[in-house]
Scaffold this motif. Structure first.
Motif, PDB file in Angstrom:
ATOM      1  N   THR A   1       2.869   8.959  -9.552  1.00  0.00           N
ATOM      2  CA  THR A   1       3.252   7.798  -8.735  1.00  0.00           C
ATOM      3  C   THR A   1       3.108   6.497  -9.507  1.00  0.00           C
ATOM      4  OG1 THR A   1       2.517   8.971  -6.738  1.00  0.00           O
ATOM      5  CG2 THR A   1       2.802   6.588  -6.561  1.00  0.00           C
ATOM      6  N   LEU A   2       2.115   6.415 -10.373  1.00  0.00           N
ATOM      7  CA  LEU A   2       1.826   5.176 -11.095  1.00  0.00           C
ATOM      8  C   LEU A   2       3.030   4.640 -11.882  1.00  0.00           C
ATOM      9  CD1 LEU A   2      -0.110   2.976 -12.037  1.00  0.00           C
ATOM     10  CD2 LEU A   2      -0.982   4.583 -13.760  1.00  0.00           C
ATOM     11  N   PRO A   3       3.656   5.425 -12.754  1.00  0.00           N
ATOM     12  CA  PRO A   3       4.803   4.869 -13.489  1.00  0.00           C
ATOM     13  C   PRO A   3       5.999   4.554 -12.590  1.00  0.00           C
ATOM     14  CG  PRO A   3       4.565   7.207 -13.961  1.00  0.00           C
ATOM     15  CD  PRO A   3       3.328   6.786 -13.223  1.00  0.00           C
ATOM     16  N   LEU A   4       6.178   5.309 -11.524  1.00  0.00           N
ATOM     17  CA  LEU A   4       7.264   5.041 -10.579  1.00  0.00           C
ATOM     18  C   LEU A   4       7.087   3.680  -9.924  1.00  0.00           C
ATOM     19  CD1 LEU A   4       9.715   6.036  -8.872  1.00  0.00           C
ATOM     20  CD2 LEU A   4       8.038   7.001  -7.268  1.00  0.00           C
TER      21      LEU A   4
ATOM     22  N   ASP B   1       0.873 -11.012   3.351  1.00  0.00           N
ATOM     23  CA  ASP B   1       2.194 -10.394   3.494  1.00  0.00           C
ATOM     24  C   ASP B   1       2.077  -8.997   2.898  1.00  0.00           C
ATOM     25  OD1 ASP B   1       4.780  -9.481   3.209  1.00  0.00           O
ATOM     26  OD2 ASP B   1       5.545 -11.278   2.250  1.00  0.00           O
ATOM     27  N   VAL B   2       2.031  -7.962   3.729  1.00  0.00           N
ATOM     28  CA  VAL B   2       1.764  -6.614   3.253  1.00  0.00           C
ATOM     29  C   VAL B   2       2.813  -5.637   3.759  1.00  0.00           C
ATOM     30  CG1 VAL B   2       0.163  -6.135   5.163  1.00  0.00           C
ATOM     31  CG2 VAL B   2       0.016  -4.781   3.058  1.00  0.00           C
ATOM     32  N   THR B   3       3.224  -4.738   2.886  1.00  0.00           N
ATOM     33  CA  THR B   3       4.103  -3.641   3.262  1.00  0.00           C
ATOM     34  C   THR B   3       3.358  -2.332   3.037  1.00  0.00           C
ATOM     35  OG1 THR B   3       5.053  -3.475   1.045  1.00  0.00           O
ATOM     36  CG2 THR B   3       6.185  -4.895   2.624  1.00  0.00           C
ATOM     37  N   GLY B   4       3.739  -1.316   3.787  1.00  0.00           N
ATOM     38  CA  GLY B   4       3.133   0.001   3.612  1.00  0.00           C
ATOM     39  C   GLY B   4       4.209   1.060   3.474  1.00  0.00           C
ATOM     40  N   TRP B   5       3.955   2.048   2.654  1.00  0.00           N
ATOM     41  CA  TRP B   5       4.899   3.155   2.516  1.00  0.00           C
ATOM     42  C   TRP B   5       4.129   4.465   2.474  1.00  0.00           C
ATOM     43  CZ3 TRP B   5       5.800   7.234  -0.797  1.00  0.00           C
ATOM     44  CH2 TRP B   5       6.995   7.940  -0.564  1.00  0.00           C
ATOM     45  N   ASP B   6       4.707   5.463   3.146  1.00  0.00           N
ATOM     46  CA  ASP B   6       4.147   6.805   3.150  1.00  0.00           C
ATOM     47  C   ASP B   6       5.308   7.792   3.125  1.00  0.00           C
ATOM     48  OD1 ASP B   6       1.235   8.107   3.894  1.00  0.00           O
ATOM     49  OD2 ASP B   6       2.898   9.376   4.595  1.00  0.00           O
ATOM     50  N   PRO B   7       5.162   8.933   2.451  1.00  0.00           N
ATOM     51  CA  PRO B   7       6.271   9.888   2.425  1.00  0.00           C
ATOM     52  C   PRO B   7       6.596  10.491   3.782  1.00  0.00           C
ATOM     53  CG  PRO B   7       4.312  10.824   1.387  1.00  0.00           C
ATOM     54  CD  PRO B   7       4.033   9.375   1.610  1.00  0.00           C
ATOM     55  N   ASP B   8       5.681  10.378   4.738  1.00  0.00           N
ATOM     56  CA  ASP B   8       5.888  10.955   6.064  1.00  0.00           C
ATOM     57  C   ASP B   8       6.585   9.950   6.983  1.00  0.00           C
ATOM     58  OD1 ASP B   8       5.633  12.652   8.326  1.00  0.00           O
ATOM     59  OD2 ASP B   8       3.844  11.535   8.922  1.00  0.00           O
ATOM     60  N   PRO B   9       7.786  10.250   7.485  1.00  0.00           N
ATOM     61  CA  PRO B   9       8.495   9.304   8.352  1.00  0.00           C
ATOM     62  C   PRO B   9       7.709   8.925   9.606  1.00  0.00           C
ATOM     63  CG  PRO B   9       9.975  11.055   7.614  1.00  0.00           C
ATOM     64  CD  PRO B   9       8.594  11.465   7.200  1.00  0.00           C
ATOM     65  N   ALA B  10       6.986   9.881  10.183  1.00  0.00           N
ATOM     66  CA  ALA B  10       6.217   9.580  11.392  1.00  0.00           C
ATOM     67  C   ALA B  10       5.104   8.581  11.095  1.00  0.00           C
ATOM     68  CB  ALA B  10       5.636  10.863  11.977  1.00  0.00           C
TER      69      ALA B  10
ATOM     70  N   VAL C   1       3.255  -3.666  10.946  1.00  0.00           N
ATOM     71  CA  VAL C   1       3.297  -3.657   9.488  1.00  0.00           C
ATOM     72  C   VAL C   1       4.707  -3.279   9.045  1.00  0.00           C
ATOM     73  CG1 VAL C   1       2.461  -2.542   7.391  1.00  0.00           C
ATOM     74  CG2 VAL C   1       0.854  -3.076   9.243  1.00  0.00           C
ATOM     75  N   THR C   2       5.239  -3.983   8.075  1.00  0.00           N
ATOM     76  CA  THR C   2       6.539  -3.634   7.510  1.00  0.00           C
ATOM     77  C   THR C   2       6.414  -2.348   6.720  1.00  0.00           C
ATOM     78  OG1 THR C   2       7.153  -5.964   7.358  1.00  0.00           O
ATOM     79  CG2 THR C   2       8.417  -4.406   6.018  1.00  0.00           C
ATOM     80  N   ALA C   3       7.237  -1.361   7.039  1.00  0.00           N
ATOM     81  CA  ALA C   3       7.164  -0.056   6.377  1.00  0.00           C
ATOM     82  C   ALA C   3       8.568   0.377   5.986  1.00  0.00           C
ATOM     83  CB  ALA C   3       6.515   0.980   7.294  1.00  0.00           C
ATOM     84  N   PRO C   4       9.043  -0.019   4.799  1.00  0.00           N
ATOM     85  CA  PRO C   4      10.392   0.342   4.356  1.00  0.00           C
ATOM     86  C   PRO C   4      10.567   1.847   4.216  1.00  0.00           C
ATOM     87  CG  PRO C   4       9.483  -1.441   3.023  1.00  0.00           C
ATOM     88  CD  PRO C   4       8.360  -0.889   3.837  1.00  0.00           C
TER      89      PRO C   4
ATOM     90  N   VAL D   1       0.864  -1.175   0.000  1.00  0.00           N
ATOM     91  CA  VAL D   1       0.000   0.000   0.000  1.00  0.00           C
ATOM     92  C   VAL D   1       0.900   1.226   0.000  1.00  0.00           C
ATOM     93  CG1 VAL D   1      -1.775   1.296   1.240  1.00  0.00           C
ATOM     94  CG2 VAL D   1      -1.824  -1.224   1.246  1.00  0.00           C
ATOM     95  N   VAL D   2       0.743   2.069  -1.012  1.00  0.00           N
ATOM     96  CA  VAL D   2       1.549   3.286  -1.146  1.00  0.00           C
ATOM     97  C   VAL D   2       0.659   4.480  -0.813  1.00  0.00           C
ATOM     98  CG1 VAL D   2       2.855   4.737  -2.744  1.00  0.00           C
ATOM     99  CG2 VAL D   2       3.048   2.243  -2.862  1.00  0.00           C
ATOM    100  N   GLY D   3       0.961   5.119   0.315  1.00  0.00           N
ATOM    101  CA  GLY D   3       0.117   6.197   0.819  1.00  0.00           C
ATOM    102  C   GLY D   3      -0.810   5.644   1.875  1.00  0.00           C
TER     103      GLY D   3
END
Length: 358
Positions: A92-95, A45-54, A64-67, A25-27
């Motif tokens: 974000t889509l092409p990235l 097996d799910v990872t999450g990413w958000d631009p906000d470090p907090a 949750v794994t958050a690289p 999940v991105v965002g």
């Protein structure tokens, strides 16, 4: 995912178990966070990413794994949900596509579909990107407000496309039905944006207008003291974060303005009847509105099963799916077996005028 819509290596068929799926999940705001938590609770097996470090740190506290990078988060995944702010999705889509495996299914949760679908076409991603929009939310925002049950049973629009993308649509439909118990509504992107303008976007304008008028009223505090259920219900979405609302409205501006004109015309009819003291006309207009309101909870559905060849150009399949959604129906099952795909559809019963004419 293979070109004929069957499952690729390591990925179950639509309608099968999804326990082995690797998701990202991105965002991870309100909707993305709720998707993330439900996938976690379902045992994926799910990872999450958000631009906000907090926010990433909060995700880790939720087990949750958050690289640290989006590239790490989507590497090796079977499906990625793009859940960032609406204006960011075309970039974000092409990235994400470049950083994820070629067979990875991509989808989004944005409240408008035409722009991101066009971006997918420009970047040659129509074989793996399925535009999506779960029709659920809350006034609050952020991962701290997310809940794994927020999207339970929601109407979840998916926009099927003919050709290779039909296989991605089938697989994603099965995942949403199994994990989220969603009512999958298949629609063309443009049809979604038109329907969402009146179902979701114009109500935000009306809620903002009512709440804003009270804010400026001379007797504001007295009005708020008297406000009961009708005011609270009518202004609930005015509490949505203002930037999120503005992004949504601007992303569908022309359709929102067109549908707003229809609402304004109806309001003018009500005002004219009130101004002239025409009780019969005022009653009839409110009765007409009430009949539509009753359909939200009192609508009956008939179940239909339809099957199509699993291979080919899928044009007939996609045309039927889009018509189902435009007619107010939704999917309750999708099963790919050998050379056929079977859908279980739920259609409004009795049919509306458009369905009766078909």
């Amino acid at each position: 995912m293979t070109g004929d819509g069957t499952a690729g290596p390591g990925r179950p068929e639509a309608g099968g178990g999804y326990a082995g799926v690797r998701a990202a999940v991105v965002g991870t705001g309100l909707i993305g966070g709720s998707v993330l938590l439900r996938l976690r609770d379902a045992g994926l097996d799910v990872t999450g990413w958000d631009p906000d470090p907090a926010t990433r740190e909060h995700a880790r506290r939720q087990w949750v794994t958050a690289p640290e990078t989006v590239e790490e988060a989507v590497a090796g995944r079977d499906v990625v949900f793009l859940c960032g702010p609406l204006p960011t999705l075309p970039a974000t889509l092409p990235l994400v596509a470049a950083a994820s495996p070629p067979g990875c299914v991509l989808t989004d949760v944005g409240s408008t579909k035409a722009e991101v679908a066009a971006a997918a076409a420009r970047h040659g991603l129509l074989d793996r990107f399925v535009p999506g929009h779960p029709m659920a939310g809350a006034e609050s925002a952020g991962l701290t407000a997310a809940a794994p049950t927020l999207l339970d049973g929601a109407a979840w629009v998916l926009c099927p496309a003919a050709g290779p993308a039909t296989g991605a649509f089938r697989w994603l439909t099965g995942l949403l039905l199994e994990v989220f118990r969603a009512r999958v509504v298949p629609m063309a992107a443009a049809a979604h944006d038109t329907a969402a303008a009146l179902a979701s976007h114009v109500p935000h304008l009306l809620a903002g207008a009512l709440a804003g008028a009270v804010r400026r009223a001379t007797l504001r505090d007295a009005v708020l003291a008297l406000a009961a259920g009708s005011f609270r219900d009518g202004t609930r979405v005015a509490g949505t974060p203002a930037v999120r609302t503005a992004n949504m409205l601007l992303g569908n501006r022309e359709r929102v303005l067109r549908e707003l004109a229809g609402v304004t015309a109806y309001l003018d009819e009500l005002a004219d009847a009130l101004r002239s003291g025409d009780a019969e006309r005022l009653t009839a207009l409110h009765a007409e509105a009430g009949a539509a309101r009753e359909l939200l909870s009192g609508r009956a559905y008939a179940t239909r099963v339809r099957d199509f060849p699993a291979s080919g150009d899928h044009a007939d399949e996609v045309a039927w799916l889009r018509e189902l959604g435009a007619a107010g129906g939704h999917l309750g099952g999708c099963h790919v077996r050998a050379d056929r795909v079977a859908y279980t559809a739920h259609v409004p019963d009795p049919p509306g005028p458009r369905q009766a004419a078909d």
